[in-house]
Design a protein around this motif. Structure first.
Motif, mmCIF file in Angstrom:
data_model
loop_
_atom_site.group_PDB
_atom_site.id
_atom_site.type_symbol
_atom_site.label_atom_id
_atom_site.label_comp_id
_atom_site.label_asym_id
_atom_site.label_seq_id
_atom_site.Cartn_x
_atom_site.Cartn_y
_atom_site.Cartn_z
ATOM 1 N N TYR A 138 27.390 29.944 -36.754
ATOM 2 C CA TYR A 138 27.213 31.013 -36.000
ATOM 3 C C TYR A 138 25.970 30.296 -34.938
ATOM 4 C CZ TYR A 138 28.687 34.087 -39.557
ATOM 5 O OH TYR A 138 29.516 34.608 -40.512
ATOM 6 N N LEU A 139 25.888 31.099 -33.628
ATOM 7 C CA LEU A 139 24.813 30.502 -32.647
ATOM 8 C C LEU A 139 24.538 31.818 -32.232
ATOM 9 C CD1 LEU A 139 23.581 28.198 -31.444
ATOM 10 C CD2 LEU A 139 25.133 28.431 -29.448
ATOM 11 N N GLN A 140 23.455 32.230 -32.404
ATOM 12 C CA GLN A 140 22.474 33.362 -31.957
ATOM 13 C C GLN A 140 21.777 32.865 -30.590
ATOM 14 O OE1 GLN A 140 22.475 36.581 -32.807
ATOM 15 N NE2 GLN A 140 21.584 37.005 -31.086
ATOM 16 N N GLU B 49 36.814 29.597 -32.257
ATOM 17 C CA GLU B 49 35.632 30.491 -31.864
ATOM 18 C C GLU B 49 35.804 31.864 -31.386
ATOM 19 O OE1 GLU B 49 35.248 26.052 -29.613
ATOM 20 O OE2 GLU B 49 36.802 27.716 -29.897
ATOM 21 N N SER B 50 34.707 32.442 -31.296
ATOM 22 C CA SER B 50 34.536 34.035 -30.921
ATOM 23 C C SER B 50 33.258 34.352 -30.505
ATOM 24 C CB SER B 50 35.257 34.979 -31.860
ATOM 25 O OG SER B 50 34.584 34.948 -33.072
ATOM 26 N N GLY B 51 33.416 35.433 -29.558
ATOM 27 C CA GLY B 51 31.914 35.939 -29.265
ATOM 28 C C GLY B 51 31.358 35.731 -27.811
ATOM 29 N N GLY B 52 32.049 35.013 -27.240
ATOM 30 C CA GLY B 52 31.512 34.754 -25.927
ATOM 31 C C GLY B 52 31.829 36.097 -24.982
ATOM 32 N N GLY B 53 31.038 35.882 -23.753
ATOM 33 C CA GLY B 53 31.258 37.064 -22.956
ATOM 34 C C GLY B 53 30.188 36.995 -21.796
ATOM 35 N N LEU B 54 29.822 38.198 -21.238
ATOM 36 C CA LEU B 54 29.228 38.297 -20.305
ATOM 37 C C LEU B 54 27.741 38.992 -20.605
ATOM 38 C CD1 LEU B 54 28.278 38.218 -17.080
ATOM 39 C CD2 LEU B 54 29.130 40.556 -17.103
ATOM 40 N N ALA B 55 26.670 38.270 -20.362
ATOM 41 C CA ALA B 55 25.056 38.725 -20.668
ATOM 42 C C ALA B 55 24.145 38.664 -19.423
ATOM 43 C CB ALA B 55 24.541 37.843 -21.876
ATOM 44 N N GLY C 223 19.162 38.560 -21.917
ATOM 45 C CA GLY C 223 19.988 39.179 -22.992
ATOM 46 C C GLY C 223 20.442 38.200 -24.157
ATOM 47 N N SER C 224 21.216 38.488 -24.911
ATOM 48 C CA SER C 224 21.700 37.882 -26.165
ATOM 49 C C SER C 224 22.977 37.904 -26.446
ATOM 50 C CB SER C 224 21.142 38.545 -27.349
ATOM 51 O OG SER C 224 19.516 38.364 -27.281
ATOM 52 N N LEU C 225 23.682 36.834 -26.993
ATOM 53 C CA LEU C 225 25.209 36.820 -27.390
ATOM 54 C C LEU C 225 24.967 36.060 -28.843
ATOM 55 C CD1 LEU C 225 26.975 35.855 -24.379
ATOM 56 C CD2 LEU C 225 27.213 37.964 -25.608
ATOM 57 N N ARG C 226 26.203 36.361 -29.659
ATOM 58 C CA ARG C 226 26.166 35.482 -30.868
ATOM 59 C C ARG C 226 27.665 34.721 -30.865
ATOM 60 N NH1 ARG C 226 27.111 37.743 -36.815
ATOM 61 N NH2 ARG C 226 25.909 36.157 -38.000
ATOM 62 N N LEU C 227 27.875 33.698 -30.956
ATOM 63 C CA LEU C 227 28.956 33.073 -31.280
ATOM 64 C C LEU C 227 29.201 32.855 -32.604
ATOM 65 C CD1 LEU C 227 28.507 30.357 -28.401
ATOM 66 C CD2 LEU C 227 29.355 32.787 -28.053
ATOM 67 N N GLY D 274 13.847 27.137 -29.474
ATOM 68 C CA GLY D 274 12.907 28.459 -29.489
ATOM 69 C C GLY D 274 13.803 29.430 -28.931
ATOM 70 N N ARG D 275 15.000 29.395 -28.573
ATOM 71 C CA ARG D 275 15.846 30.470 -27.991
ATOM 72 C C ARG D 275 17.265 30.679 -28.783
ATOM 73 N NH1 ARG D 275 18.206 30.106 -22.861
ATOM 74 N NH2 ARG D 275 18.506 27.994 -23.085
ATOM 75 N N PHE D 276 17.916 29.649 -29.361
ATOM 76 C CA PHE D 276 18.956 29.657 -30.015
ATOM 77 C C PHE D 276 18.691 29.163 -31.392
ATOM 78 C CE2 PHE D 276 21.559 28.304 -26.059
ATOM 79 C CZ PHE D 276 21.326 29.300 -25.233
#
Length: 120
Positions: A79-81, A6-12, A16-20, A65-67
């Motif tokens: 991917y997970l938006q 996996e990649s793409g984690g972090g602080l939001a 906000g948005s993140l994409r894994l 509705g969010r992911f």
């Protein structure tokens, strides 16, 4: 031998948005399903979203509705938006891949997890 990374984690920030991203590799015949799960401190691991190889999707109520989960079959990547993130989305997110072989054998493999923190 198979691998799931996996990649793409972090602080939001909240809202906000993140994409894994998660890529499967190694010696396998096919991928039957890929999905995202998460585990918050002191809680059990729970389903977020899964996408079987037929393209259908299944979401947890908290994610609807969010992911958005999507898959690039050519890249063996899911991917997970994640949009409109909330503090309760804070967790370690794990990718799960179910591999298949013509014999009917299957193997469920987990990634190492990626931390998602939602905080102002």
């Amino acid at each position: 031998q198979v691998q799931v990374v996996e990649s793409g984690g972090g602080l939001a920030q909240p809202g906000g948005s993140l994409r894994l991203s998660c890529t499967a590799s190694g010696r396998f015949h096919s991928i039957k399903e890929m999905g995202w799960y998460r585990q918050a401190p002191w809680k059990q691991r729970e389903l977020v979203a899964v996408i079987p190889n037929n393209g259908t999707t299944n979401y947890a109520e908290s994610a609807k509705g969010r992911f958005t989960i999507s898959m690039d079959n050519a890249k063996n990547t899911v991917y997970l938006q994640m949009n409109n993130l909330a503090p309760e989305d804070t967790a370690v997110y794990y990718c799960n891949t179910v591999f298949g072989w013509p014999t009917g054998a299957t193997l469920s493999s987990w990634g190492q997890g990626t931390q998602v923190t939602v905080s102002s």
